[in-house]
Design a protein around this motif. Structure first.
Motif, PDB file in Angstrom:
ATOM      1  N   ARG A  51       0.841  -1.206   0.000  1.00  0.00           N
ATOM      2  CA  ARG A  51       0.000   0.000   0.000  1.00  0.00           C
ATOM      3  C   ARG A  51       0.872   1.249   0.000  1.00  0.00           C
ATOM      4  NH1 ARG A  51      -2.468   3.799   3.020  1.00  0.00           N
ATOM      5  NH2 ARG A  51      -4.695   4.104   2.779  1.00  0.00           N
ATOM      6  N   GLN A  52       1.898   1.255   0.821  1.00  0.00           N
ATOM      7  CA  GLN A  52       2.825   2.389   0.878  1.00  0.00           C
ATOM      8  C   GLN A  52       3.556   2.558  -0.454  1.00  0.00           C
ATOM      9  OE1 GLN A  52       3.083   4.613   3.316  1.00  0.00           O
ATOM     10  NE2 GLN A  52       4.639   5.755   2.193  1.00  0.00           N
ATOM     11  N   PHE A  53       3.951   1.444  -1.064  1.00  0.00           N
ATOM     12  CA  PHE A  53       4.630   1.489  -2.360  1.00  0.00           C
ATOM     13  C   PHE A  53       3.727   2.124  -3.422  1.00  0.00           C
ATOM     14  CE2 PHE A  53       5.260  -0.407  -6.547  1.00  0.00           C
ATOM     15  CZ  PHE A  53       6.570  -0.011  -6.802  1.00  0.00           C
ATOM     16  N   VAL A  54       2.458   1.707  -3.456  1.00  0.00           N
ATOM     17  CA  VAL A  54       1.513   2.242  -4.441  1.00  0.00           C
ATOM     18  C   VAL A  54       1.290   3.731  -4.202  1.00  0.00           C
ATOM     19  CG1 VAL A  54      -0.890   2.134  -5.251  1.00  0.00           C
ATOM     20  CG2 VAL A  54       0.387   0.038  -4.853  1.00  0.00           C
ATOM     21  N   TYR A  55       1.193   4.127  -2.944  1.00  0.00           N
ATOM     22  CA  TYR A  55       1.007   5.547  -2.612  1.00  0.00           C
ATOM     23  C   TYR A  55       2.186   6.380  -3.119  1.00  0.00           C
ATOM     24  CZ  TYR A  55       0.043   9.774   0.018  1.00  0.00           C
ATOM     25  OH  TYR A  55      -0.218  11.078   0.360  1.00  0.00           O
ATOM     26  N   GLU A  56       3.402   5.897  -2.876  1.00  0.00           N
ATOM     27  CA  GLU A  56       4.593   6.619  -3.321  1.00  0.00           C
ATOM     28  C   GLU A  56       4.714   6.606  -4.848  1.00  0.00           C
ATOM     29  OE1 GLU A  56       7.825   4.867  -1.159  1.00  0.00           O
ATOM     30  OE2 GLU A  56       7.077   5.644   0.753  1.00  0.00           O
ATOM     31  N   ARG A  57       4.358   5.489  -5.474  1.00  0.00           N
ATOM     32  CA  ARG A  57       4.424   5.386  -6.932  1.00  0.00           C
ATOM     33  C   ARG A  57       3.503   6.404  -7.597  1.00  0.00           C
ATOM     34  NH1 ARG A  57       1.938   0.042  -9.281  1.00  0.00           N
ATOM     35  NH2 ARG A  57       0.065   1.214  -8.775  1.00  0.00           N
ATOM     36  N   CYS A  62      -4.982  10.646  -6.698  1.00  0.00           N
ATOM     37  CA  CYS A  62      -6.028   9.722  -7.139  1.00  0.00           C
ATOM     38  C   CYS A  62      -5.855   9.462  -8.629  1.00  0.00           C
ATOM     39  CB  CYS A  62      -7.400  10.330  -6.853  1.00  0.00           C
ATOM     40  SG  CYS A  62      -8.772   9.355  -7.488  1.00  0.00           S
ATOM     41  N   GLN A  63      -5.912   8.191  -9.031  1.00  0.00           N
ATOM     42  CA  GLN A  63      -5.699   7.823 -10.424  1.00  0.00           C
ATOM     43  C   GLN A  63      -6.933   8.037 -11.291  1.00  0.00           C
ATOM     44  OE1 GLN A  63      -2.462   6.847 -11.610  1.00  0.00           O
ATOM     45  NE2 GLN A  63      -2.402   8.015  -9.714  1.00  0.00           N
ATOM     46  N   ARG A  64      -8.034   8.447 -10.691  1.00  0.00           N
ATOM     47  CA  ARG A  64      -9.252   8.679 -11.458  1.00  0.00           C
ATOM     48  C   ARG A  64      -9.504  10.172 -11.655  1.00  0.00           C
ATOM     49  NH1 ARG A  64     -14.939   8.277 -11.124  1.00  0.00           N
ATOM     50  NH2 ARG A  64     -15.698   6.921 -12.774  1.00  0.00           N
ATOM     51  N   CYS A  65      -9.373  10.969 -10.571  1.00  0.00           N
ATOM     52  CA  CYS A  65      -9.684  12.396 -10.665  1.00  0.00           C
ATOM     53  C   CYS A  65      -8.457  13.293 -10.517  1.00  0.00           C
ATOM     54  CB  CYS A  65     -10.745  12.783  -9.637  1.00  0.00           C
ATOM     55  SG  CYS A  65     -10.190  12.709  -7.914  1.00  0.00           S
ATOM     56  N   GLY A  66      -7.320  12.733 -10.069  1.00  0.00           N
ATOM     57  CA  GLY A  66      -6.091  13.505  -9.939  1.00  0.00           C
ATOM     58  C   GLY A  66      -5.950  14.279  -8.646  1.00  0.00           C
ATOM     59  N   LYS A  67      -6.921  14.184  -7.759  1.00  0.00           N
ATOM     60  CA  LYS A  67      -6.891  14.901  -6.482  1.00  0.00           C
ATOM     61  C   LYS A  67      -5.824  14.306  -5.563  1.00  0.00           C
ATOM     62  CE  LYS A  67      -9.945  15.276  -2.520  1.00  0.00           C
ATOM     63  NZ  LYS A  67     -11.284  14.961  -2.023  1.00  0.00           N
ATOM     64  N   PHE A  68      -5.104  15.177  -4.809  1.00  0.00           N
ATOM     65  CA  PHE A  68      -4.117  14.700  -3.841  1.00  0.00           C
ATOM     66  C   PHE A  68      -4.844  14.192  -2.606  1.00  0.00           C
ATOM     67  CE2 PHE A  68      -1.297  15.293  -0.198  1.00  0.00           C
ATOM     68  CZ  PHE A  68      -0.224  14.529  -0.617  1.00  0.00           C
ATOM     69  N   VAL A  69      -4.510  12.979  -2.163  1.00  0.00           N
ATOM     70  CA  VAL A  69      -5.127  12.381  -0.982  1.00  0.00           C
ATOM     71  C   VAL A  69      -4.035  11.866  -0.054  1.00  0.00           C
ATOM     72  CG1 VAL A  69      -7.322  11.735  -2.027  1.00  0.00           C
ATOM     73  CG2 VAL A  69      -5.417  10.200  -2.230  1.00  0.00           C
ATOM     74  N   PHE A  70      -4.307  11.883   1.254  1.00  0.00           N
ATOM     75  CA  PHE A  70      -3.312  11.385   2.195  1.00  0.00           C
ATOM     76  C   PHE A  70      -4.007  10.738   3.389  1.00  0.00           C
ATOM     77  CE2 PHE A  70      -3.969  14.818   5.194  1.00  0.00           C
ATOM     78  CZ  PHE A  70      -4.445  15.831   4.385  1.00  0.00           C
ATOM     79  N   GLY A  71      -3.213  10.003   4.164  1.00  0.00           N
ATOM     80  CA  GLY A  71      -3.751   9.322   5.347  1.00  0.00           C
ATOM     81  C   GLY A  71      -4.766   8.264   4.966  1.00  0.00           C
ATOM     82  N   LYS A  72      -5.839   8.154   5.766  1.00  0.00           N
ATOM     83  CA  LYS A  72      -6.873   7.154   5.498  1.00  0.00           C
ATOM     84  C   LYS A  72      -7.735   7.518   4.304  1.00  0.00           C
ATOM     85  CE  LYS A  72      -7.068   5.108  10.005  1.00  0.00           C
ATOM     86  NZ  LYS A  72      -7.869   4.471  10.997  1.00  0.00           N
ATOM     87  N   GLN A  73      -7.631   8.757   3.829  1.00  0.00           N
ATOM     88  CA  GLN A  73      -8.370   9.161   2.634  1.00  0.00           C
ATOM     89  C   GLN A  73      -7.812   8.463   1.396  1.00  0.00           C
ATOM     90  OE1 GLN A  73     -11.143  11.294   2.504  1.00  0.00           O
ATOM     91  NE2 GLN A  73     -11.081  10.872   4.701  1.00  0.00           N
ATOM     92  N   ALA A  74      -6.529   8.118   1.425  1.00  0.00           N
ATOM     93  CA  ALA A  74      -5.893   7.428   0.297  1.00  0.00           C
ATOM     94  C   ALA A  74      -6.271   5.953   0.360  1.00  0.00           C
ATOM     95  CB  ALA A  74      -4.381   7.595   0.376  1.00  0.00           C
ATOM     96  N   GLN A  75      -7.047   5.501  -0.620  1.00  0.00           N
ATOM     97  CA  GLN A  75      -7.522   4.122  -0.638  1.00  0.00           C
ATOM     98  C   GLN A  75      -6.952   3.396  -1.856  1.00  0.00           C
ATOM     99  OE1 GLN A  75     -11.803   4.301  -0.338  1.00  0.00           O
ATOM    100  NE2 GLN A  75     -11.709   5.353   1.629  1.00  0.00           N
ATOM    101  N   VAL A  76      -6.464   2.194  -1.618  1.00  0.00           N
ATOM    102  CA  VAL A  76      -5.863   1.402  -2.694  1.00  0.00           C
ATOM    103  C   VAL A  76      -6.899   0.391  -3.176  1.00  0.00           C
ATOM    104  CG1 VAL A  76      -3.988  -0.154  -3.300  1.00  0.00           C
ATOM    105  CG2 VAL A  76      -3.562   1.744  -1.756  1.00  0.00           C
TER     106      VAL A  76
END
Length: 128
Positions: A51-57, A62-76
């Motif tokens: 999950r951390q790797f995907v977040y850093e990659r 967000c890969q759909r809308c481009g919005k920056f997300v962090f913490g629990k808001q970032a969902q894989v």
């Protein structure tokens, strides 16, 4: 004393939410938007590392809308669901980072979009 929380019940209760008549009744639980059968996977060290790797990659976007997300808001999100193929559950190429809104859309409408895309873009059979 207060009235019983059961819809339309005129009985009063001194303790708790329901009268004796409605003690065993509860409101039905809301259906979860996400598949919760994989909690053991999502609590593992391996999942947290991937999950951390995907977040850093994806640089936290967000890969759909481009919005920056962090913490629990970032969902894989799993492109191919774990139920369909367990061997892909920790494969980084099968994962994409989404914001909660886009994740909900992908979970609930993603399969239909894929189905109809294949249906409408098939080549017509050739006639002899």
């Amino acid at each position: 004393m207060k009235y019983c929380d059961f819809n339309g019940c005129p009985n009063k209760v001194a303790k708790g939410r329901y009268c004796e008549e409605h003690q065993g009744t509860r409101k039905p639980k809301k259906k979860s938007l996400y598949d919760t059968s994989n909690k053991q996977l999502y609590n593992s060290k391996e999942w947290k590392a991937v999950r951390q790797f995907v977040y850093e990659r994806e640089k936290g976007c967000c890969q759909r809308c481009g919005k920056f997300v962090f913490g629990k808001q970032a969902q894989v999100h799993h492109k191919v669901k774990v139920k369909q193929d367990r061997t892909l559950q920790l494969e980084p190429d099968n994962l994409k980072l989404l914001c909660p809104k886009c994740h909900s859309i992908e979970e609930n409408y993603g399969e239909k979009e894929n189905y109809f895309k294949n249906y409408f873009f098939q080549k017509p059979p050739t006639q002899k």
